[in-house]
Design a protein around this motif. Structure first.
Motif, mmCIF file in Angstrom:
data_model
loop_
_atom_site.group_PDB
_atom_site.id
_atom_site.type_symbol
_atom_site.label_atom_id
_atom_site.label_comp_id
_atom_site.label_asym_id
_atom_site.label_seq_id
_atom_site.Cartn_x
_atom_site.Cartn_y
_atom_site.Cartn_z
ATOM 1 N N VAL A 101 0.846 -1.207 0.000
ATOM 2 C CA VAL A 101 0.000 0.000 0.000
ATOM 3 C C VAL A 101 0.876 1.250 0.000
ATOM 4 C CG1 VAL A 101 -1.568 1.375 1.423
ATOM 5 C CG2 VAL A 101 -2.060 -1.024 0.995
ATOM 6 N N ARG A 102 1.924 1.264 0.828
ATOM 7 C CA ARG A 102 2.808 2.433 0.857
ATOM 8 C C ARG A 102 3.506 2.631 -0.496
ATOM 9 N NH1 ARG A 102 3.970 0.772 6.277
ATOM 10 N NH2 ARG A 102 5.715 -0.482 5.524
ATOM 11 N N ALA A 103 3.997 1.516 -1.073
ATOM 12 C CA ALA A 103 4.699 1.622 -2.353
ATOM 13 C C ALA A 103 3.769 2.121 -3.457
ATOM 14 C CB ALA A 103 5.290 0.267 -2.743
ATOM 15 N N VAL A 104 2.542 1.597 -3.503
ATOM 16 C CA VAL A 104 1.590 2.006 -4.547
ATOM 17 C C VAL A 104 1.165 3.453 -4.326
ATOM 18 C CG1 VAL A 104 -0.685 1.558 -5.538
ATOM 19 C CG2 VAL A 104 0.814 -0.347 -4.958
ATOM 20 N N ALA A 105 0.995 3.878 -3.068
ATOM 21 C CA ALA A 105 0.632 5.274 -2.795
ATOM 22 C C ALA A 105 1.743 6.218 -3.250
ATOM 23 C CB ALA A 105 0.344 5.467 -1.306
ATOM 24 N N ARG A 106 2.997 5.845 -3.016
ATOM 25 C CA ARG A 106 4.107 6.679 -3.491
ATOM 26 C C ARG A 106 4.114 6.736 -5.023
ATOM 27 N NH1 ARG A 106 7.031 4.048 0.702
ATOM 28 N NH2 ARG A 106 7.920 2.598 -0.814
ATOM 29 N N GLU A 107 3.812 5.600 -5.657
ATOM 30 C CA GLU A 107 3.757 5.589 -7.120
ATOM 31 C C GLU A 107 2.642 6.520 -7.614
ATOM 32 O OE1 GLU A 107 4.403 4.852 -11.079
ATOM 33 O OE2 GLU A 107 5.680 4.433 -9.353
ATOM 34 N N ALA A 108 1.496 6.511 -6.907
ATOM 35 C CA ALA A 108 0.394 7.405 -7.284
ATOM 36 C C ALA A 108 0.829 8.868 -7.166
ATOM 37 C CB ALA A 108 -0.825 7.135 -6.396
ATOM 38 N N ALA A 109 1.592 9.201 -6.108
ATOM 39 C CA ALA A 109 2.067 10.576 -5.948
ATOM 40 C C ALA A 109 3.003 10.963 -7.087
ATOM 41 C CB ALA A 109 2.785 10.724 -4.601
ATOM 42 N N LYS A 110 3.859 10.033 -7.509
ATOM 43 C CA LYS A 110 4.759 10.323 -8.627
ATOM 44 C C LYS A 110 3.968 10.545 -9.915
ATOM 45 C CE LYS A 110 8.728 7.740 -6.842
ATOM 46 N NZ LYS A 110 9.631 6.576 -7.066
ATOM 47 N N GLN A 111 2.935 9.730 -10.138
ATOM 48 C CA GLN A 111 2.115 9.910 -11.335
ATOM 49 C C GLN A 111 1.408 11.259 -11.310
ATOM 50 O OE1 GLN A 111 -0.456 6.511 -11.539
ATOM 51 N NE2 GLN A 111 1.188 5.080 -12.041
ATOM 52 N N ALA A 112 0.942 11.673 -10.139
ATOM 53 C CA ALA A 112 0.295 12.981 -10.032
ATOM 54 C C ALA A 112 1.276 14.099 -10.365
ATOM 55 C CB ALA A 112 -0.282 13.171 -8.625
ATOM 56 N N ARG A 113 2.515 13.960 -9.870
ATOM 57 C CA ARG A 113 3.527 14.980 -10.161
ATOM 58 C C ARG A 113 3.830 15.025 -11.657
ATOM 59 N NH1 ARG A 113 6.905 13.323 -6.842
ATOM 60 N NH2 ARG A 113 8.314 12.156 -8.179
ATOM 61 N N ARG A 114 3.944 13.832 -12.290
ATOM 62 C CA ARG A 114 4.208 13.802 -13.736
ATOM 63 C C ARG A 114 3.039 14.370 -14.528
ATOM 64 N NH1 ARG A 114 6.722 8.640 -12.504
ATOM 65 N NH2 ARG A 114 4.790 7.561 -13.010
ATOM 66 N N ALA A 115 1.826 14.247 -13.988
ATOM 67 C CA ALA A 115 0.647 14.780 -14.681
ATOM 68 C C ALA A 115 0.518 16.285 -14.505
ATOM 69 C CB ALA A 115 -0.624 14.086 -14.177
ATOM 70 N N GLY A 116 1.431 16.892 -13.742
ATOM 71 C CA GLY A 116 1.408 18.340 -13.565
ATOM 72 C C GLY A 116 0.580 18.799 -12.395
ATOM 73 N N ASN A 117 0.249 17.880 -11.452
ATOM 74 C CA ASN A 117 -0.573 18.249 -10.310
ATOM 75 C C ASN A 117 -0.019 17.571 -9.055
ATOM 76 O OD1 ASN A 117 -2.793 19.769 -9.419
ATOM 77 N ND2 ASN A 117 -4.052 17.954 -9.240
ATOM 78 N N PRO A 118 1.155 18.016 -8.548
ATOM 79 C CA PRO A 118 1.764 17.362 -7.391
ATOM 80 C C PRO A 118 0.865 17.436 -6.162
ATOM 81 C CG PRO A 118 2.846 19.458 -7.865
ATOM 82 C CD PRO A 118 1.940 19.178 -9.019
ATOM 83 N N VAL A 119 0.973 16.416 -5.294
ATOM 84 C CA VAL A 119 0.114 16.325 -4.117
ATOM 85 C C VAL A 119 0.964 16.397 -2.858
ATOM 86 C CG1 VAL A 119 -1.643 14.998 -5.314
ATOM 87 C CG2 VAL A 119 0.223 13.798 -4.180
ATOM 88 N N SER A 120 0.336 16.794 -1.760
ATOM 89 C CA SER A 120 1.023 16.932 -0.480
ATOM 90 C C SER A 120 1.087 15.586 0.232
ATOM 91 C CB SER A 120 0.292 17.945 0.400
ATOM 92 O OG SER A 120 -1.003 17.452 0.732
ATOM 93 N N GLU A 121 1.846 15.550 1.326
ATOM 94 C CA GLU A 121 1.958 14.325 2.125
ATOM 95 C C GLU A 121 0.607 13.966 2.731
ATOM 96 O OE1 GLU A 121 3.638 10.975 3.529
ATOM 97 O OE2 GLU A 121 4.540 12.461 2.180
ATOM 98 N N GLN A 122 -0.196 14.970 3.093
ATOM 99 C CA GLN A 122 -1.521 14.694 3.647
ATOM 100 C C GLN A 122 -2.398 13.980 2.627
ATOM 101 O OE1 GLN A 122 -3.595 18.194 4.924
ATOM 102 N NE2 GLN A 122 -5.351 17.096 5.726
ATOM 103 N N VAL A 123 -2.305 14.388 1.362
ATOM 104 C CA VAL A 123 -3.081 13.723 0.311
ATOM 105 C C VAL A 123 -2.587 12.297 0.122
ATOM 106 C CG1 VAL A 123 -3.617 13.743 -2.155
ATOM 107 C CG2 VAL A 123 -3.682 15.861 -0.854
ATOM 108 N N VAL A 124 -1.271 12.079 0.199
ATOM 109 C CA VAL A 124 -0.730 10.722 0.059
ATOM 110 C C VAL A 124 -1.281 9.820 1.159
ATOM 111 C CG1 VAL A 124 1.377 9.332 0.068
ATOM 112 C CG2 VAL A 124 1.358 11.539 -1.078
ATOM 113 N N VAL A 125 -1.414 10.347 2.381
ATOM 114 C CA VAL A 125 -1.998 9.569 3.476
ATOM 115 C C VAL A 125 -3.438 9.189 3.143
ATOM 116 C CG1 VAL A 125 -2.721 9.668 5.895
ATOM 117 C CG2 VAL A 125 -0.485 10.547 5.228
ATOM 118 N N GLN A 126 -4.204 10.117 2.565
ATOM 119 C CA GLN A 126 -5.581 9.809 2.180
ATOM 120 C C GLN A 126 -5.620 8.752 1.074
ATOM 121 O OE1 GLN A 126 -7.348 13.550 1.117
ATOM 122 N NE2 GLN A 126 -7.273 14.368 3.198
ATOM 123 N N VAL A 127 -4.651 8.805 0.159
ATOM 124 C CA VAL A 127 -4.563 7.779 -0.882
ATOM 125 C C VAL A 127 -4.299 6.421 -0.249
ATOM 126 C CG1 VAL A 127 -3.207 6.974 -2.856
ATOM 127 C CG2 VAL A 127 -3.839 9.378 -2.687
#
Length: 320
Positions: A101-127
């Motif tokens: 779950v942690r690894a996939v959540a980090r991957e989701a954050a990287k995809q968001a950053r590549r899509a031009g919409n980086p997310v905060s650590e709080q959002v990663v926790v919600q993911v």
């Protein structure tokens, strides 16, 4: 005759845009649908804007749906382990769940950053919480895999995920059938065959666990490689800047050394002139001393001559 896009197509397109663009895209879709299907336009207008965490999970499903599907399958393994009352396997699978779950959540954050919409650590926790709900509850997994979440999910431990989502699409899975009426117990079976079947199931579960662990390790390794690559790029840029600064410092040092050489040459020449002037001053002092001695001697000669003159004058006066 083209009847235009259906609801599922429009919904998928809307939940693929950036959250900041969702309202404008939905307004355009409603206006287009009104021309042909007012009912479709009304359904589109009811689609809710996703939160940043929900948009990130939807993006993950579109970009890496296989990873989310593996999480769901891991949840099935966990439930089987609970049914079998196997504490060791349950602990191992639960540890693997947290890692994946942690690894996939980090991957989701990287995809968001590549899509031009980086997310905060709080959002990663919600993911992470949403992915945990997908692992723990099949209905939450179905909502996540639909890719149309409007809010993060949380699991309350009662079999019902809490959060916001749009109606999901059919997943192609057959509905669960109600339990059949109780039947008389079956006749005794061959114990050896039962033991062999149990051992086979255990071996199969162990193989599945090892496969999940290997995939988790692979994802963690890929994440580490990505992080290392980013650090390497930063180090390369820092080294390039340091090399440029060193070059500038060398040039400044060379200029300073050249200036020092010029000043040292000028100082040597000045010392040489000073020594020459000192020698000339010494010579002039000697000449001045000699001139003074000559003057004193001349003055003595003058005094004697005047004395001789006066004496001669007196003799002349006496003889006159």
């Amino acid at each position: 005759m083209d009847s235009g896009p259906d609801f599922d197509t429009v919904a998928d397109e809307l939940y693929a845009v950036l959250p900041a663009e969702f309202i404008a895209a939905r307004t355009d879709a409603v206006a287009q649908a009104k021309a042909t299907d007012k009912g479709l336009a009304r359904r589109i207008g009811e689609l809710g804007k996703p939160t940043l965490a929900a948009w990130t999970v939807n993006l993950l499903v579109r970009e890496s749906g296989d990873q989310v599907q593996e999480l769901v399958e891991l949840g099935d393994l966990l439930r089987r382990a609970q049914d079998d009352l196997d504490p060791d396997q349950l602990r191992a699978l639960d540890k693997q769940r947290r890692q994946v779950v942690r690894a996939v959540a980090r991957e989701a954050a990287k995809q968001a950053r590549r899509a031009g919409n980086p997310v905060s650590e709080q959002v990663v926790v919600q993911v992470e919480e949403t992915l945990k709900a997908a692992v723990a509850d099949p209905s939450a997994a179905e909502q996540v895999l639909a890719g149309r979440l409007t809010g993060a999910l949380t699991y309350n431990g009662l079999g019902t995920p809490s959060g916001s989502t749009q109606p999901v699409r059919p997943t192609g899975r057959p509905p669960r059938r109600p339990s059949a009426p109780a039947e008389p117990p079956p006749p005794p079976v061959d114990l050896d065959a039962a033991r062999a079947a149990k051992a086979e199931r255990a071996a199969r579960r162990e193989t599945e666990e090892q496969l999940r662990a290997a995939r988790a390790d692979l994802r963690a390794a890929r994440s580490a490689v990505d992080d290392a690559a980013g650090e390497s790029e930063q180090a390369t840029a820092a080294a390039r800047e340091a090399a440029q600064a060193a070059g500038a410092a060398r040039r400044a040092r060379d200029d300073a050394e050249g200036r020092v050489q010029e000043l040292e040459t000028a100082l040597a020449q000045a010392r040489e002139r000073a020594e020459q002037a000192g020698a000339e001053a010494t010579t002039a002092d000697r000449e001045a001393e000699q001139a003074e001695a000559d003057r004193a001697a001349a003055e003595e000669d003058l005094q004697r001559a005047e004395a001789d003159r006066d004496a001669a004058q007196q003799r002349v006066d006496a003889l006159s």
